[in-house]
Design a protein around this motif. Structure first.
Motif, PDB file in Angstrom:
ATOM      1  N   ASP A 211       0.857  -1.189   0.000  1.00 24.29           N
ATOM      2  CA  ASP A 211       0.000   0.000   0.000  1.00 24.29           C
ATOM      3  C   ASP A 211       0.895   1.241   0.000  1.00 24.29           C
ATOM      4  OD1 ASP A 211      -1.624   2.176   0.612  1.00 24.29           O
ATOM      5  OD2 ASP A 211      -2.793   1.103   2.114  1.00 24.29           O
ATOM      6  N   LYS A 212       0.866   2.004  -1.086  1.00 19.09           N
ATOM      7  CA  LYS A 212       1.736   3.175  -1.214  1.00 19.09           C
ATOM      8  C   LYS A 212       1.405   4.277  -0.211  1.00 19.09           C
ATOM      9  CE  LYS A 212       0.931   3.441  -5.715  1.00 19.09           C
ATOM     10  NZ  LYS A 212       1.005   3.879  -7.139  1.00 19.09           N
ATOM     11  N   GLY A 213       0.205   4.224   0.382  1.00 23.59           N
ATOM     12  CA  GLY A 213      -0.184   5.264   1.328  1.00 23.59           C
ATOM     13  C   GLY A 213       0.107   4.892   2.766  1.00 23.59           C
ATOM     14  N   ALA A 214      -0.460   3.779   3.233  1.00 20.64           N
ATOM     15  CA  ALA A 214      -0.392   3.403   4.651  1.00 20.64           C
ATOM     16  C   ALA A 214       0.802   2.517   4.986  1.00 20.64           C
ATOM     17  CB  ALA A 214      -1.684   2.693   5.056  1.00 20.64           C
ATOM     18  N   GLN A 215       1.570   2.097   3.973  1.00 17.63           N
ATOM     19  CA  GLN A 215       2.715   1.203   4.174  1.00 17.63           C
ATOM     20  C   GLN A 215       2.302  -0.140   4.781  1.00 17.63           C
ATOM     21  OE1 GLN A 215       5.784   2.168   2.870  1.00 17.63           O
ATOM     22  NE2 GLN A 215       4.381   3.704   2.104  1.00 17.63           N
ATOM     23  N   GLU A 216       1.087  -0.570   4.487  1.00 16.75           N
ATOM     24  CA  GLU A 216       0.664  -1.914   4.831  1.00 16.75           C
ATOM     25  C   GLU A 216       0.953  -2.819   3.645  1.00 16.75           C
ATOM     26  OE1 GLU A 216      -3.404  -1.880   5.944  1.00 16.75           O
ATOM     27  OE2 GLU A 216      -3.120  -0.528   7.655  1.00 16.75           O
ATOM     28  N   PHE A 217       0.884  -4.136   3.857  1.00 17.22           N
ATOM     29  CA  PHE A 217       1.094  -5.036   2.730  1.00 17.22           C
ATOM     30  C   PHE A 217       0.235  -6.274   2.888  1.00 17.22           C
ATOM     31  CE2 PHE A 217       4.166  -6.624   5.796  1.00 17.22           C
ATOM     32  CZ  PHE A 217       4.184  -7.994   5.609  1.00 17.22           C
ATOM     33  N   LYS A 218      -0.014  -6.927   1.760  1.00 13.72           N
ATOM     34  CA  LYS A 218      -0.739  -8.188   1.717  1.00 13.72           C
ATOM     35  C   LYS A 218       0.065  -9.170   0.876  1.00 13.72           C
ATOM     36  CE  LYS A 218      -5.385  -6.064   1.780  1.00 13.72           C
ATOM     37  NZ  LYS A 218      -6.667  -5.920   1.026  1.00 13.72           N
ATOM     38  N   THR A 219      -0.067 -10.442   1.196  1.00 14.73           N
ATOM     39  CA  THR A 219       0.549 -11.469   0.356  1.00 14.73           C
ATOM     40  C   THR A 219      -0.523 -12.425  -0.137  1.00 14.73           C
ATOM     41  OG1 THR A 219       1.010 -12.881   2.284  1.00 14.73           O
ATOM     42  CG2 THR A 219       2.767 -11.378   1.560  1.00 14.73           C
ATOM     43  N   PHE A 220      -0.388 -12.812  -1.394  1.00 16.22           N
ATOM     44  CA  PHE A 220      -1.280 -13.806  -2.001  1.00 16.22           C
ATOM     45  C   PHE A 220      -0.406 -14.970  -2.450  1.00 16.22           C
ATOM     46  CE2 PHE A 220      -3.240  -9.616  -2.735  1.00 16.22           C
ATOM     47  CZ  PHE A 220      -4.432  -9.797  -2.019  1.00 16.22           C
ATOM     48  N   VAL A 221      -0.555 -16.090  -1.755  1.00 16.95           N
ATOM     49  CA  VAL A 221       0.306 -17.255  -1.970  1.00 16.95           C
ATOM     50  C   VAL A 221      -0.364 -18.203  -2.961  1.00 16.95           C
ATOM     51  CG1 VAL A 221       1.506 -19.170  -0.853  1.00 16.95           C
ATOM     52  CG2 VAL A 221       1.140 -17.024   0.404  1.00 16.95           C
ATOM     53  N   TYR A 222       0.437 -18.715  -3.919  1.00 13.99           N
ATOM     54  CA  TYR A 222      -0.099 -19.606  -4.944  1.00 13.99           C
ATOM     55  C   TYR A 222       0.813 -20.805  -5.160  1.00 13.99           C
ATOM     56  CZ  TYR A 222      -2.909 -15.517  -6.272  1.00 13.99           C
ATOM     57  OH  TYR A 222      -3.761 -14.441  -6.257  1.00 13.99           O
ATOM     58  N   ASP A 223       0.200 -21.953  -5.412  1.00 11.12           N
ATOM     59  CA  ASP A 223       0.929 -23.091  -5.958  1.00 11.12           C
ATOM     60  C   ASP A 223       0.977 -22.926  -7.480  1.00 11.12           C
ATOM     61  OD1 ASP A 223       1.313 -24.391  -3.483  1.00 11.12           O
ATOM     62  OD2 ASP A 223      -0.710 -25.231  -3.574  1.00 11.12           O
TER      63      ASP A 223
END
Length: 286
Positions: A211-223
């Motif tokens: 997130d360019k604003g709040a400096q949060e992040f998410k990960t989406f894990v895939y096989d």
């Protein structure tokens, strides 16, 4: 499935984070990287590698993997064949507003890549390093190739995506990041010779959204998903077919049906516009 979908839909509306157990575990691991000391030698090596990529030139030439994953409406076989033959525009056809966005994205990529170095999950040579597939005549540059032993027993590909705050709150996936990740996982497996084997290398990866604003992040894990990659392989085979037709018969594949002039919307964004329509710098062989 109905209850799960309802929860996900509610989360998208409210901006809440719904994670798989894998993503939750991974994000906990990645958060620890922010407490680590700098690895001055390896991080300096990485920054120098990025700054000097291409030795005495930063010119983009040839066929790149990212061009293969676009939508059918955007994908142009002629553009890709031309990229194997002639020089392309280097971004001067793009508006400065987009160039500013690219610059910010590059800074976010570097932040994460240096963190992977500090954690010992990657080296300079496995970050933003361009590789080449001889069969498809295609270059590809994974953002990160890493090993996180406390998460997965094998090498993984990571795609980093910077996201604006509004999109970040609503997102439950990153579709283009997912496609790009799968494509790079395939190419990395192919290069190492582990396709259709029991090796764990490149059979799992993740998209890291910042997130360019709040400096949060998410990960989406895939096989790894062979069915996702199959259409991209077909496109590469088509490009090679028409490339060989041109080399042997001097016949170029027709333009995309929606590209009807050098000033149309599709052509204006195309890095091969000058070669395609023989305008501007024209057809300069590579």
């Amino acid at each position: 499935m109905g209850i799960i979908n309802d929860i996900k839909n509610d989360a998208v509306k409210t901006g809440s984070k719904v994670q798989s157990s894998e993503s939750a575990k991974l994000e906990g691991i990645l958060n620890k990287m922010f407490y680590l000391d700098k690895n001055i030698d390896e991080e300096t090596k990485f920054v120098k590698q990025v700054m000097t990529r291409g030795s005495d030139t930063t010119e983009r030439i040839g066929l790149h993997a990212s061009a293969i994953i676009v939508s059918d409406k955007q994908f142009c076989v002629r553009q890709q064949v031309l990229s194997l033959l002639y020089k392309q525009l280097q971004g001067e056809q793009l508006p400065v507003s987009l160039m500013r966005i690219f610059a910010e994205g590059n800074a976010i990529h570097e932040k994460w890549q240096r963190l992977f170095i500090r954690a010992g999950y990657a080296k300079a040579k496995t970050l933003d390093y361009t590789r080449f597939d001889d069969d498809f005549k295609i270059s590809y540059t994974p953002d990160v190739v890493c090993k996180i032993p406390e998460f997965y027993d094998g090498a993984m590909v990571v795609e980093i995506k910077s996201v604006n705050p509004f999109q970040f709150k609503k997102m439950a996936s990153h579709p283009s990041g997912h496609k790009q990740l799968q494509w790079y996982m395939y190419l990395c497996q192919k290069a190492k010779g582990v396709l259709n084997t029991k090796s764990n290398d490149y059979k799992k990866g993740f998209v890291l959204c910042d997130d360019k604003g709040a400096q949060e992040f998410k990960t989406f894990v895939y096989d790894y998903e062979p069915e996702t990659v199959a259409p991209f392989i077909e496109r590469c085979e088509s490009i090679q077919y028409y490339y060989n037709v041109f080399k042997e018969e001097h016949k170029m594949v027709p333009r995309h049906k929606e590209c009807d002039s050098s000033t149309c919307k599709m052509a204006e964004k195309c890095p091969m516009r000058d070669a395609c329509y023989n305008i501007g710098m024209g057809r300069v062989k590579i």
